[in-house]
Design a protein around this motif. Structure first.
Motif, PDB file in Angstrom:
ATOM      1  N   GLN A  74      63.393  32.737  88.981  1.00 33.18           N
ATOM      2  CA  GLN A  74      62.437  31.655  88.785  1.00 33.18           C
ATOM      3  C   GLN A  74      61.215  32.150  88.017  1.00 33.18           C
ATOM      4  OE1 GLN A  74      62.949  30.963  93.067  1.00 33.18           O
ATOM      5  NE2 GLN A  74      62.357  28.854  92.587  1.00 33.18           N
ATOM      6  N   VAL A  75      60.537  31.204  87.398  1.00 33.18           N
ATOM      7  CA  VAL A  75      59.489  31.567  86.446  1.00 33.18           C
ATOM      8  C   VAL A  75      58.223  30.723  86.664  1.00 33.18           C
ATOM      9  CG1 VAL A  75      58.920  31.694  83.979  1.00 33.18           C
ATOM     10  CG2 VAL A  75      61.277  32.124  84.739  1.00 33.18           C
ATOM     11  N   TYR A  76      57.072  31.391  86.569  1.00 36.64           N
ATOM     12  CA  TYR A  76      55.794  30.677  86.550  1.00 36.64           C
ATOM     13  C   TYR A  76      55.283  30.612  85.116  1.00 36.64           C
ATOM     14  CZ  TYR A  76      55.123  31.819  91.558  1.00 36.64           C
ATOM     15  OH  TYR A  76      55.230  31.955  92.911  1.00 36.64           O
ATOM     16  N   TRP A  77      54.763  29.473  84.747  1.00 33.37           N
ATOM     17  CA  TRP A  77      54.094  29.346  83.442  1.00 33.37           C
ATOM     18  C   TRP A  77      52.686  28.852  83.733  1.00 33.37           C
ATOM     19  CZ3 TRP A  77      56.490  29.814  78.387  1.00 33.37           C
ATOM     20  CH2 TRP A  77      55.611  29.541  77.340  1.00 33.37           C
ATOM     21  N   VAL A  78      51.703  29.707  83.499  1.00 33.43           N
ATOM     22  CA  VAL A  78      50.350  29.370  83.923  1.00 33.43           C
ATOM     23  C   VAL A  78      49.495  28.953  82.728  1.00 33.43           C
ATOM     24  CG1 VAL A  78      48.295  30.146  85.153  1.00 33.43           C
ATOM     25  CG2 VAL A  78      50.538  31.100  85.727  1.00 33.43           C
ATOM     26  N   CYS A  79      48.929  27.778  82.800  1.00 33.14           N
ATOM     27  CA  CYS A  79      48.056  27.296  81.734  1.00 33.14           C
ATOM     28  C   CYS A  79      46.622  27.487  82.179  1.00 33.14           C
ATOM     29  CB  CYS A  79      48.275  25.816  81.508  1.00 33.14           C
ATOM     30  SG  CYS A  79      49.945  25.480  81.051  1.00 33.14           S
TER      31      CYS A  79
ATOM     32  N   VAL B 183      45.621  26.902  90.013  1.00 31.76           N
ATOM     33  CA  VAL B 183      45.674  26.551  91.438  1.00 31.76           C
ATOM     34  C   VAL B 183      46.658  27.418  92.205  1.00 31.76           C
ATOM     35  CG1 VAL B 183      44.957  24.145  91.194  1.00 31.76           C
ATOM     36  CG2 VAL B 183      47.393  24.700  91.189  1.00 31.76           C
ATOM     37  N   ILE B 184      47.616  28.037  91.503  1.00 34.75           N
ATOM     38  CA  ILE B 184      48.578  28.870  92.233  1.00 34.75           C
ATOM     39  C   ILE B 184      48.059  30.278  92.447  1.00 34.75           C
ATOM     40  CG2 ILE B 184      50.682  27.705  91.514  1.00 34.75           C
ATOM     41  CD1 ILE B 184      50.899  30.366  89.656  1.00 34.75           C
TER      42      ILE B 184
ATOM     43  N   SER C 291      60.357  36.098  89.123  1.00 34.88           N
ATOM     44  CA  SER C 291      60.208  37.439  88.563  1.00 34.88           C
ATOM     45  C   SER C 291      59.618  37.443  87.163  1.00 34.88           C
ATOM     46  CB  SER C 291      61.563  38.149  88.546  1.00 34.88           C
ATOM     47  OG  SER C 291      62.421  37.479  87.656  1.00 34.88           O
ATOM     48  N   LEU C 292      59.256  36.266  86.684  1.00 34.23           N
ATOM     49  CA  LEU C 292      58.624  36.232  85.362  1.00 34.23           C
ATOM     50  C   LEU C 292      57.429  35.289  85.416  1.00 34.23           C
ATOM     51  CD1 LEU C 292      58.541  36.808  82.274  1.00 34.23           C
ATOM     52  CD2 LEU C 292      60.196  34.968  81.964  1.00 34.23           C
ATOM     53  N   MET C 293      56.323  35.771  84.878  1.00 35.22           N
ATOM     54  CA  MET C 293      55.154  34.908  84.783  1.00 35.22           C
ATOM     55  C   MET C 293      54.618  34.951  83.369  1.00 35.22           C
ATOM     56  SD  MET C 293      51.487  34.988  86.722  1.00 35.22           S
ATOM     57  CE  MET C 293      52.040  33.952  88.056  1.00 35.22           C
ATOM     58  N   VAL C 294      54.337  33.776  82.836  1.00 34.76           N
ATOM     59  CA  VAL C 294      53.700  33.695  81.526  1.00 34.76           C
ATOM     60  C   VAL C 294      52.292  33.160  81.752  1.00 34.76           C
ATOM     61  CG1 VAL C 294      53.827  32.681  79.226  1.00 34.76           C
ATOM     62  CG2 VAL C 294      55.937  33.181  80.485  1.00 34.76           C
ATOM     63  N   ILE C 295      51.305  33.834  81.214  1.00 37.65           N
ATOM     64  CA  ILE C 295      49.931  33.349  81.342  1.00 37.65           C
ATOM     65  C   ILE C 295      49.388  33.023  79.962  1.00 37.65           C
ATOM     66  CG2 ILE C 295      47.597  33.857  82.164  1.00 37.65           C
ATOM     67  CD1 ILE C 295      48.787  35.869  84.099  1.00 37.65           C
ATOM     68  N   GLU C 296      49.099  31.746  79.753  1.00 35.05           N
ATOM     69  CA  GLU C 296      48.548  31.347  78.456  1.00 35.05           C
ATOM     70  C   GLU C 296      47.049  31.620  78.383  1.00 35.05           C
ATOM     71  OE1 GLU C 296      50.268  28.076  76.053  1.00 35.05           O
ATOM     72  OE2 GLU C 296      50.476  27.152  78.033  1.00 35.05           O
ATOM     73  N   ASN C 297      46.555  31.851  77.199  1.00 35.65           N
ATOM     74  CA  ASN C 297      45.124  32.130  76.982  1.00 35.65           C
ATOM     75  C   ASN C 297      44.602  33.238  77.889  1.00 35.65           C
ATOM     76  OD1 ASN C 297      44.855  29.981  75.089  1.00 35.65           O
ATOM     77  ND2 ASN C 297      44.802  28.564  76.820  1.00 35.65           N
ATOM     78  N   ALA C 298      45.430  34.264  78.039  1.00 37.07           N
ATOM     79  CA  ALA C 298      45.080  35.337  78.977  1.00 37.07           C
ATOM     80  C   ALA C 298      43.771  36.010  78.595  1.00 37.07           C
ATOM     81  CB  ALA C 298      46.200  36.362  79.023  1.00 37.07           C
ATOM     82  N   GLU C 299      43.416  35.935  77.320  1.00 35.84           N
ATOM     83  CA  GLU C 299      42.186  36.606  76.880  1.00 35.84           C
ATOM     84  C   GLU C 299      40.940  35.981  77.494  1.00 35.84           C
ATOM     85  OE1 GLU C 299      43.809  34.439  75.077  1.00 35.84           O
ATOM     86  OE2 GLU C 299      42.381  33.135  74.052  1.00 35.84           O
TER      87      GLU C 299
ATOM     88  N   GLN D 267      41.021  37.879  88.115  1.00 37.76           N
ATOM     89  CA  GLN D 267      41.825  36.661  88.150  1.00 37.76           C
ATOM     90  C   GLN D 267      43.227  36.903  87.582  1.00 37.76           C
ATOM     91  OE1 GLN D 267      40.093  33.267  86.211  1.00 37.76           O
ATOM     92  NE2 GLN D 267      41.084  31.843  87.627  1.00 37.76           N
ATOM     93  N   LEU D 268      43.292  37.670  86.503  1.00 40.59           N
ATOM     94  CA  LEU D 268      44.602  38.009  85.948  1.00 40.59           C
ATOM     95  C   LEU D 268      45.434  38.756  86.980  1.00 40.59           C
ATOM     96  CD1 LEU D 268      43.639  39.196  82.341  1.00 40.59           C
ATOM     97  CD2 LEU D 268      45.066  37.229  82.920  1.00 40.59           C
ATOM     98  N   HIS D 269      44.768  39.673  87.670  1.00 39.01           N
ATOM     99  CA  HIS D 269      45.488  40.478  88.652  1.00 39.01           C
ATOM    100  C   HIS D 269      46.004  39.609  89.799  1.00 39.01           C
ATOM    101  CE1 HIS D 269      46.635  43.919  90.985  1.00 39.01           C
ATOM    102  NE2 HIS D 269      45.840  43.560  91.978  1.00 39.01           N
ATOM    103  N   GLN D 270      45.168  38.683  90.246  1.00 41.72           N
ATOM    104  CA  GLN D 270      45.589  37.756  91.300  1.00 41.72           C
ATOM    105  C   GLN D 270      46.795  36.935  90.856  1.00 41.72           C
ATOM    106  OE1 GLN D 270      44.369  36.981  94.455  1.00 41.72           O
ATOM    107  NE2 GLN D 270      43.280  38.908  94.246  1.00 41.72           N
ATOM    108  N   LEU D 271      46.722  36.438  89.648  1.00 37.32           N
ATOM    109  CA  LEU D 271      47.829  35.629  89.149  1.00 37.32           C
ATOM    110  C   LEU D 271      49.101  36.458  89.062  1.00 37.32           C
ATOM    111  CD1 LEU D 271      46.057  33.587  86.336  1.00 37.32           C
ATOM    112  CD2 LEU D 271      47.174  32.648  88.362  1.00 37.32           C
ATOM    113  N   ARG D 272      48.981  37.624  88.490  1.00 33.85           N
ATOM    114  CA  ARG D 272      50.159  38.464  88.297  1.00 33.85           C
ATOM    115  C   ARG D 272      50.805  38.826  89.631  1.00 33.85           C
ATOM    116  NH1 ARG D 272      49.460  44.068  85.142  1.00 33.85           N
ATOM    117  NH2 ARG D 272      48.113  44.431  86.937  1.00 33.85           N
ATOM    118  N   GLY D 273      49.986  38.889  90.659  1.00 34.39           N
ATOM    119  CA  GLY D 273      50.506  39.224  91.981  1.00 34.39           C
ATOM    120  C   GLY D 273      51.508  38.219  92.529  1.00 34.39           C
ATOM    121  N   ARG D 274      51.661  37.076  91.876  1.00 32.64           N
ATOM    122  CA  ARG D 274      52.673  36.099  92.325  1.00 32.64           C
ATOM    123  C   ARG D 274      54.076  36.577  92.023  1.00 32.64           C
ATOM    124  NH1 ARG D 274      50.503  35.429  95.532  1.00 32.64           N
ATOM    125  NH2 ARG D 274      48.508  36.167  94.838  1.00 32.64           N
TER     126      ARG D 274
END
Ligand code: ADP
Ligand code: MG
Length: 697
Positions: A488-493, A555-556, A566-574, A580-587
């Motif tokens: 399963q995959v997360y796509w974070v906007c 929100v996630i 096992s896959l997360m995509v984070i848009e506008n990561a810059e 916050q990036l670390h928290q998100l990646r921890g999912r």
């Protein structure tokens, strides 16, 4: 005889004395902590917009906020996924697109070819070059005046407009004279640091003149901001000290570690505790034996396994005949704890209660009764746990997950709630935001600390890749491939916006694009605008694998546990900070599979953004990341937004202001001994009524 009365201090002047504030507006201001005129002045800007300069379209870059004067060249209402008003507009240096999703008939008519408008908005990259989405605009004559000070953007809440806050601050600043707001900082200190006095500092921070050194204002190194920051830090230190004093007078139930329940729990777990987990469990168990209430911060990186530590502490308290409350900041997280605790404790015939804001009247009443009668031995919930009508029979331990979302005042409220028959409960506060040690000593001076510095075995570090947004198509292929493998995959906007609706819009757009690209895939969408019921339904479906791809806003961020993702995509990561990036990646990286996190960015990257992304690729260690975060931000990170949610400060920043902390300690102690009356005044000013627990009792 004439009596000369001096004007009242502004903290004794109710906000309703200001023009335009009746009872209704006052009610809306209350959640912002504003009840008197001084409060208005201490409701400090979150950030600034520069509307003092007119920009040329040709010089604009994506990500900037700018004022431009434009002539409309063409306007059209198009029907894509939704009705959209598109205007092509230009000045003599270039052109851009204006995009409106919500607009009236009259509005569409008025924005026609040849009309001149002045727009203010963030500039974005769109499908056909630069664009402004929902710009603020006005119809202009030639040479319309620009603002002469930077525009302050205030933290706000439902129903209170920026313009209202601006009008109120204007009035309050007008009333502000040195004798109406007490300046507690000793003059010697002000001159030592070259700080302005309080009135001047407030004036500058609310209405920075257009010739101010903008970088120093944004970084927070400007003397006016530093002046306020030092006062705020002093107020917090005084608050923590007061709290510790009070706590030492409190009595907590001594909880002897009998151990039968925890042994059974350990046997049923299906895994061994890590050494770090065992260590912190004994630290907790030991402090709960004391009759002085425990106040312990449990730090552990995302995925370190804090929940089971909490459960073991709970087992001990329950065995000693005490009740346990477990509180999480969101419904989703609370429910996740509920499921875990049911699985762990119901086999032992221990009843778990559930209190969320979403319970119906009847269910809520019976849940509250079960808590009050002591039938529910463990109660899981959200903020609903500390509402007035919730009373515990014998609360012995309160566990608070993800402390930074709650804040001091809320955890104090729970302490007071538990204060039955002369006892206050022990408290365990869990956080996945590692706090560098130097700061922990200051910011959490009143707490003991336990650290889980080791992850459960078998975790493969998440592999992190950074890709330019232009390579989105490739990324979509990887997403499809992962799903084909049953993952399963997360796509974070992400969008840094005041507007939740624009965030939601971005996520909706991404979900639509992805479903066009992958029609077979079961895609879910969560964002802050969904009702929490719907949000939960989607999260639940994702957990149960009914959905393969979850498109979400931040929100996630906290605590959601789906090991198969096992896959997360984070848009506008810059645009996101390190933590916050670390928290998100921890999912991701929670299961056995190798996980990947793809950071999509819009180039060109700023120096700091490059550093942040580099660090994310190099390390998965939350403590290393926290130290680096501090370093970068200490070196003057310019995000333009203070992350007020992350700290509890209005203006201070522990990273940036680390250099002030020694002075803060000295001055706070001096004030306390020489002006004991300053303690409540400063705490009230900076921390407000909500945290009265600090001062009163
Ligand atoms: P967090 O610290 O982020 O709250 P959790 O408590 O949600 O982490 O734990 C993350 C996952 O790791 C859960 O699925 C949990 O069951 C599992 N876990 C916790 N401790 C261990 C351990 N010692 N060995 C193996 N798995 C563990
Ligand atoms: Mg957790």
């Amino acid at each position: 005889m004439t009596v000369v009365t001096s004007p009242p201090p502004l903290d004794r002047m109710p906000v309703t004395k200001l023009k335009g504030v009746g009872d209704k507006v006052a009610d809306k201001l209350a959640p912002l902590g504003i009840s008197n005129v001084q409060d208005v002045l201490f409701h400090l800007p979150l950030r600034y917009q520069d509307r003092t300069r007119l920009r040329q379209v040709g010089t604009l870059r994506a990500g900037e906020e700018a004022v431009v004067d434009l002539v409309i060249d063409a306007a059209d209402v198009v029907f894509r996924r939704r009705r959209t008003l598109l205007c092509r507009a230009s000045d003599n240096s270039g052109s851009l697109t204006l995009r409106f999703f919500h607009f009236s008939q009259a509005q569409a008519k008025s924005l026609k070819r040849g009309v001149c408008i002045r727009c203010f908005s963030e500039v974005r990259r769109g499908p056909a070059g630069l664009e402004m989405v929902h710009p603020e605009y006005s119809f202009i004559e030639s040479d319309a005046e620009l603002e002469d000070s930077l525009t302050a953007i205030y933290p706000t809440t439902e129903g209170v407009h920026q313009l209202t806050l601006r009008k109120l601050t204007d009035q309050a600043l007008h009333l502000l004279t040195a004798d109406r707001v007490r300046d507690w900082i000793p003059p010697a200190l002000l001159s030592q640091y070259g700080f302005p006095d309080l009135a001047e500092a407030l004036q500058t921070v609310h209405r920075p003149p257009s010739d101010i050194d903008i970088p120093s204002l944004i970084e927070g190194s400007h003397p006016a901001l530093q002046r306020l920051a030092i006062e705020e830090l002093i107020a917090h230190r005084l608050g923590l000290q007061l709290q510790r004093l009070q706590r030492q007078q409190d009595l907590a139930p001594s909880i002897q570690p009998a151990g039968k329940l925890s042994r059974q729990l350990l046997a049923d777990l299906g895994f061994e505790l890590t050494r770090a987990q065992s260590r912190v469990v004994s630290e907790i168990v030991e402090s709960m034996q004391s009759t002085q209430p425990m106040l312990r911060l449990l730090q552990g990186d995302v995925g370190a396994g804090k929940t089971v530590v909490a459960a073991l502490a709970a087992a001990n308290a329950v065995e000693a005949g005490m009740q346990v409350a477990i509180m999480a900041p969101t419904e989703i997280l609370a429910e996740q704890h509920l499921l875990n605790f049911i699985e762990w404790f119901e086999p032992m015939q221990i009843e778990i209660g559930w209190l969320s804001g979403k319970l119906g009247v009847k269910a809520r009443r019976s849940a509250i009764e079960a808590v009050a009668m002591g039938r529910s031995r463990i109660v899981v919930g959200t903020h609903a746990l500390f509402q007035d009508d919730v009373e515990f029979e014998r609360l012995g331990l309160a566990i608070i997950d993800e402390q930074h979302r709650f804040g001091v005042h809320q955890r104090m409220a729970l302490r007071n709630k538990g204060a039955t028959a002369g006892f206050v409960p022990h408290q365990l506060i869990m956080t996945a935001t590692p706090i560098p040690r130097t700061l922990a000593m200051t910011a959490y001076a009143d707490l003991d600390c336990s650290i889980i510095d080791e992850l459960p075995p078998g975790r493969k570090p998440v592999q992190t890749i950074a890709l330019e947004a232009a390579r989105r198509a490739e990324v979509a292929e990887r997403v499809a491939a992962a799903i084909a493998e049953g993952r399963q995959v997360y796509w974070v906007c992400t969008l840094i916006e005041e507007s939740e609706s624009l965030q939601a819009q971005a996520a909706e757009d991404a979900a639509n694009q992805l479903s066009e690209a992958m029609p077979e895939t079961r895609i879910g969408l969560v964002h802050g605008r969904l009702k929490s019921k719907d949000k939960e339904r989607v999260m639940q479906a994702f957990k149960q694998r009914e959905l393969e791809l979850l498109v979400a806003t931040t929100v996630i961020e906290v605590g959601v546990d789906v090991p198969n993702a096992s896959l997360m995509v984070i848009e506008n990561a810059e645009r996101l900070g390190l933590s916050q990036l670390h928290q998100l990646r921890g999912r991701v990286g929670r299961g056995q599979a190798q996980s990947t996190c793809i950071l999509l960015y819009q180039g060109p990257l700023s120096h700091n953004a490059k550093q942040r992304i580099g660090i994310m690729r190099e390390t998965n260690d939350g403590f290393v990341i926290a130290e680096k975060d501090l370093e970068i931000r200490g070196a003057g990170e310019v995000l333009g937004t203070r992350q007020t949610g992350a700290t509890e400060f209005k203006i201070a920043d522990l990273g940036r202001d680390a250099g002030l902390l020694t002075t803060v300690a000295v001055v706070a102690d001096q004030l306390q001994s020489e002006h004991p009356d300053c303690v409540t005044a400063l705490i009230r000013r900076w921390i407000g009524e909500q945290k009265r627990e600090y001062g009163s009792v």
